[in-house]
Design an enzyme around this catalytic site. Structure first.
Site, PDB file in Angstrom:
ATOM      1  N   HIS A  13       0.798  -1.231   0.000  1.00  0.00           N
ATOM      2  CA  HIS A  13       0.000   0.000   0.000  1.00  0.00           C
ATOM      3  C   HIS A  13       0.826   1.274   0.000  1.00  0.00           C
ATOM      4  CE1 HIS A  13      -3.981  -1.841   0.834  1.00  0.00           C
ATOM      5  NE2 HIS A  13      -3.244  -2.754   1.445  1.00  0.00           N
ATOM      6  N   LYS A  65      -8.312  14.315   4.215  1.00  0.00           N
ATOM      7  CA  LYS A  65      -7.494  13.093   4.246  1.00  0.00           C
ATOM      8  C   LYS A  65      -6.447  13.299   5.335  1.00  0.00           C
ATOM      9  CE  LYS A  65      -6.407  13.797  -0.189  1.00  0.00           C
ATOM     10  NZ  LYS A  65      -6.570  12.576  -0.901  1.00  0.00           N
ATOM     11  N   ARG A  66      -5.643  12.269   5.643  1.00  0.00           N
ATOM     12  CA  ARG A  66      -4.572  12.463   6.618  1.00  0.00           C
ATOM     13  C   ARG A  66      -3.674  13.613   6.156  1.00  0.00           C
ATOM     14  NH1 ARG A  66      -3.926   8.614  10.977  1.00  0.00           N
ATOM     15  NH2 ARG A  66      -1.970   9.682  11.336  1.00  0.00           N
ATOM     16  N   LYS A  83       0.871  14.686   0.506  1.00  0.00           N
ATOM     17  CA  LYS A  83      -0.509  14.924   0.070  1.00  0.00           C
ATOM     18  C   LYS A  83      -0.737  16.403  -0.266  1.00  0.00           C
ATOM     19  CE  LYS A  83      -2.346  11.013   2.778  1.00  0.00           C
ATOM     20  NZ  LYS A  83      -2.970  10.081   1.829  1.00  0.00           N
ATOM     21  N   THR A 114      -8.482   6.610  -1.994  1.00  0.00           N
ATOM     22  CA  THR A 114      -9.838   6.066  -2.110  1.00  0.00           C
ATOM     23  C   THR A 114     -10.857   7.172  -1.869  1.00  0.00           C
ATOM     24  OG1 THR A 114      -9.540   5.271   0.153  1.00  0.00           O
ATOM     25  CG2 THR A 114      -9.398   3.639  -1.598  1.00  0.00           C
ATOM     26  N   LYS A 142     -14.678   8.190  -3.522  1.00  0.00           N
ATOM     27  CA  LYS A 142     -15.890   8.515  -2.749  1.00  0.00           C
ATOM     28  C   LYS A 142     -16.469   9.853  -3.200  1.00  0.00           C
ATOM     29  CE  LYS A 142     -13.761   5.937   0.965  1.00  0.00           C
ATOM     30  NZ  LYS A 142     -12.833   6.045   2.099  1.00  0.00           N
TER      31      LYS A 142
END
Ligand code: 26V
Length: 775
Positions: free
Chosen positions: A321, A509-510, A515, A617, A621
């Site tokens: 992952h 998100k985290r 990111k 992911t 969504k």
């Protein structure tokens, strides 16, 4: 709730498992350190098909179902994507009629609750079990003894080496089972088994107690209970602590013991074990399944090495992952040997045999010998163990799998090319669309019928309504209602009024440097600067919504949270622009708040540095709920673009290859970007300006990361392209009808991102198990 549990056990009573036609061909066990399941009641009601009748019944009692649903605690036994994926997989396995069960840890404390104090993240322990948990059933009779430490005595009996693990420290693993109910199939209930650590016997403690050694008695107890005490909140950095390794062995050994016990009960011998059982390891955290299964087969079943190895490799499959080097697990050999002496011996033997084979096949390739062994320079490399000890290795999006094959594990790919496959992630569309967005679900069902609930591919029929302005109007209405609902939550929670007509630009998100929440913040600062300088320079109204947790020890990520709050305060209070821009940070982003946020989003921020996000992911969504994506060509964004076509997604920035080339040739200099773009220069100086930030140079580390340390994540390099593309998105939003058409188009193409599709692929390609629900 009691009634529900009885119903479930009742439904079980109808199935005669002794009848071979009722016995599923193969059992799949999904081993994961994390299951981020969130709330379950709503899911149960929908899956069993009794939501309406329960709502009616409750109404008679003057109880509002929604209020009741809100009471349930959110089981946060995971950090983020990896844990939520595991939960979605359980749902889809049950739906498809696969006998697929989860195996994990029943942490007493889940992921911390985030509280924002003066703009800073603080962490509060998540005592989710404090009022009891109605869905779990403790099964003390199925407990297992786990053995740590001690010594291994080797004996030669009739020319066979026999291994005795002596003077070990025993820990009792007690299982708690949570039913996973299949959608529209009340007769199929799978199991999520979570293990809790307890002292083996109270007598042992009592003996110490009676001798007057109270402290020792208690410390033994708490040392044991510590194993399942808390979920590690780091999702990208391994501290290499002994307790974490204890946790990993704990649920692996407990899970395998019951699987083997059950299998033997039903089949007698373990010879055909891998035909009846698939063991999937979610990242390397459960990679000890490999040596532990070997230990059981050799030490307890008396099989020889070769046969045990074939069974093990054939039974086990592994998903990777992450490619972030700091998240790839490695452990000091000494720590391992001390805690798990027999397991370490087995790993050493696996490593020895692997090297021996390598030498025979690739005798002249030094590179292979350097990168692939399990044990190197006193460390155990868990990914290498997982590669060698499983028959299937997969990445979680096409680009990610390619990067694994070409770069991170390129040497393994040379050796075991046949093991590599790609299985692109998905999300459970029954949770994140059907349940989370009832208004949109009703509209979809009205348009195309209910078939999409069980076959997400049918969402494609929505294309019919692309030119239907009445349908598009209703889509707009649904989005508006969802935005209104979120506005109310925000008003209530933090007293900020947001305009439901504004574009909701959402980044949840985290929090992590790769990111690039920072890139989004720079964008907001730029819009602010432009608006102040020239009020007509930005058209439209915007609400920028951020949310996500930072690992407690990740100082950089914590500064980003503070930075968002400082900018939010500045913008939300600035009379000249507060009608046009708003910034909100949603506290404690978790599964439940996510279920409110995705349906209300217009624009989905997926802006990681290309090549760094394995899949993502959240992107799926958002898409399912009609948001358009602004993103880089990273992870599954690439496949979202493939699905919707480039006119219905806003892609910008460097590609993974370009980034790789920059890193290889050292051709990127962040100062060049600074000097080339006066607007950017201005923002960066604001970051360290005491007047602008009204604090004491708090964001100097952020500034330094961009300039002094040459911007590892290419934030500055992608800034101009991001601004331009954001402008295009804003223009599209202003042309509402076009936007709505794109929104519908995204929903219509999102079926491929249902975990129903992902799980079918795992079932066929990896687990070789039949789905009882027909294809
Ligand atoms: C890694 C580590 C490293 C050591 C300490 C504890 C710990 C805990 C969790 C992890 C897993 C990080 C990997 C992860 O969550 N990956 C995410 O997996 C998602 C599902 O495949 C994927 O969509 C995300 O892109 C990926 O970041």
């Amino acid at each position: 709730m009691v009634l529900l549990r009885e119903e479930i056990s009742l439904s079980r009573a109808f199935i005669n498992y002794a009848d071979p036609k009722n016995r599923p061909a193969k059992q799949v066990y999904y081993f994961s350190m994390e299951f981020l399941i969130g709330k379950l009641l709503h899911n149960y009601l929908i899956n069993i098909g009794i939501q309406d009748i329960v709502a009616e019944g409750l109404e008679e009692l003057n109880i509002d179902l929604q209020e009741l649903l809100a009471q349930e605690c959110d089981a946060g036994l995971g950090n983020g994507g990896l844990g939520r994926l595991a939960a979605c997989f359980l749902d889809s396995m049950a739906f498809l009629g696969i006998a697929g069960h989860g195996n994990g840890i029943r942490y007493k404390y889940g992921l911390f609750e985030q509280k924002i104090v003066n703009g800073y993240q603080t962490e509060v322990a998540d005592h989710w079990l404090k009022n009891g948990y109605p869905w779990e059933v403790r099964k003390p009779d199925k407990s297992v003894v786990i053995k740590y430490k001690g010594k291994v005595r080797v004996e030669n009996i009739n020319d066979r080496l026999v291994f005795h693990h002596e003077n070990y420290e025993p820990v009792l693993a007690v299982p708690y089972d949570i039913p996973i109910v299949s959608y529209e199939n009340p007769f199929l209930v799978n199991n999520l088994r979570l293990w809790s650590a307890e002292p083996l016997s109270s007598e042992l403690d009592l003996a110490l107690f009676n001798q007057g050694n109270f402290t020792q008695a208690l410390s033994n107890k708490s040392e044991v209970e510590a194993i399942s005490y808390i979920l590690y909140p780091e999702d990208s950095n391994l501290a290499g602590r002994e307790l974490r390794l204890k946790q990993e062995y704990f649920f692996v050994a407990a899970g395998l013991a019951t699987i083997v016990r059950n299998y033997k009960k039903n089949h007698g011998s373990l010879r055909d074990f891998s035909q009846g059982v698939s063991i999937h390891i979610n990242d390397t955290h459960p990679a000890l399944c490999i040596p532990e299964l070997m230990r059981i087969l050799i030490d307890e079943e008396g099989m020889d090495w070769e046969e045990s190895w074939n069974i093990t490799v054939d039974a086990i499959s592994y998903t990777n992952h992450t490619i972030m080097p700091e998240a790839l697990e490695k452990w000091p050999l000494d720590l391992f040997r001390n805690l798990l002496p027999r397991i370490t011996m087995i790993i050493e033997e696996i490593d020895r045999r692997f090297k021996e084979k390598l030498l025979r096949r690739f005798f002249n390739s030094e590179e292979l010998f350097r990168s692939t062994p399990i044990i190197k320079e006193g460390q155990i490399y868990m990914a290498n163990l997982a590669m060698i000890g499983s028959h299937s290795v997969n990445g979680v999006a096409k680009l990610h799998t390619e990067i694994l094959k070409k770069h991170v594990f390129k040497d393994f790919h040379r050796i075991f090319g046949y093991k590599f496959t790609n299985l692109t992630n998905g999300v459970n569309h029954r949770r994140f669309l059907l349940t989370a967005n009832p208004l949109l679900s009703e509209l979809i069902t009205e348009g195309i019928g209910p078939g999409w609930k069980t076959n997400a591919g049918e969402l494609a029929e929505l294309h019919r309504f692309k030119e239907d302005s009445a349908f598009l109007d209703r889509l707009a209405q649904v989005k508006y209602q969802n935005k209104l609902r979120l506005a109310e939550i925000i008003a209530k929670g933090q007293g900020i009024q947001i305009d439901p007509h504004s574009l909701y630009d959402v980044h949840v998100k985290r929090i992590h440097a790769y990111k690039r929440q920072l890139l989004n913040v720079l964008k907001v600062m730029d819009l602010y600067n432009r608006l102040l300088a020239d009020p007509g320079s930005v058209q439209g109204t915007y609400t920028f919504i951020f949310g996500g947790k930072a690992a407690p020890g990740y100082h950089y990520a914590k500064s980003i949270i503070k930075l968002i709050h400082v900018i939010a305060d500045k913008i939300n209070q600035e009379p000249r622009i507060k009608e046009q821009l708003k910034v909100v940070f949603m506290e404690n982003f978790n599964v439940s708040s996510a279920e409110r946020i995705y349906p209300a989003a217009d624009l989905s921020e997926q802006i990681s540095t290309a090549g760094k996000e394995a899949s993502g992911t959240g992107n799926m969504k958002f898409m399912m709920n009609g948001a358009l994506t602004i993103g880089t060509l990273d992870g599954a964004n690439v496949e979202i673009r493939e699905a919707v076509g480039e006119d219905h997604i806003f892609i910008f920035g460097l590609t993974a290859e370009e980034i790789l080339a920059h890193n290889l040739n050292r051709t990127y200099r962040s100062w060049d970007e600074y000097h080339a773009n006066p607007r950017l220069e201005n923002i960066l100086e604001q970051l360290i300006s005491k007047q602008f930030m009204e604090n004491d140079g708090e964001f100097r580390t952020v500034y330094d990361s961009l300039l002094l340390y040459n911007d590892e994540f290419f934030v500055l390099k992608d800034f101009a392209a991001y601004m331009k593309t954001f402008g295009e998105a804003a223009d599209r939003y202003a042309a509402q009808e076009q936007w709505l058409r794109s929104s519908l188009h995204n929903i219509a193409e999102s079926g491929v991102f249902s975990t129903d599709r992902t799980i079918r692929e795992y079932a066929h390609q990896v687990w070789r198990v039949r789905c009882r629900r027909m294809d």
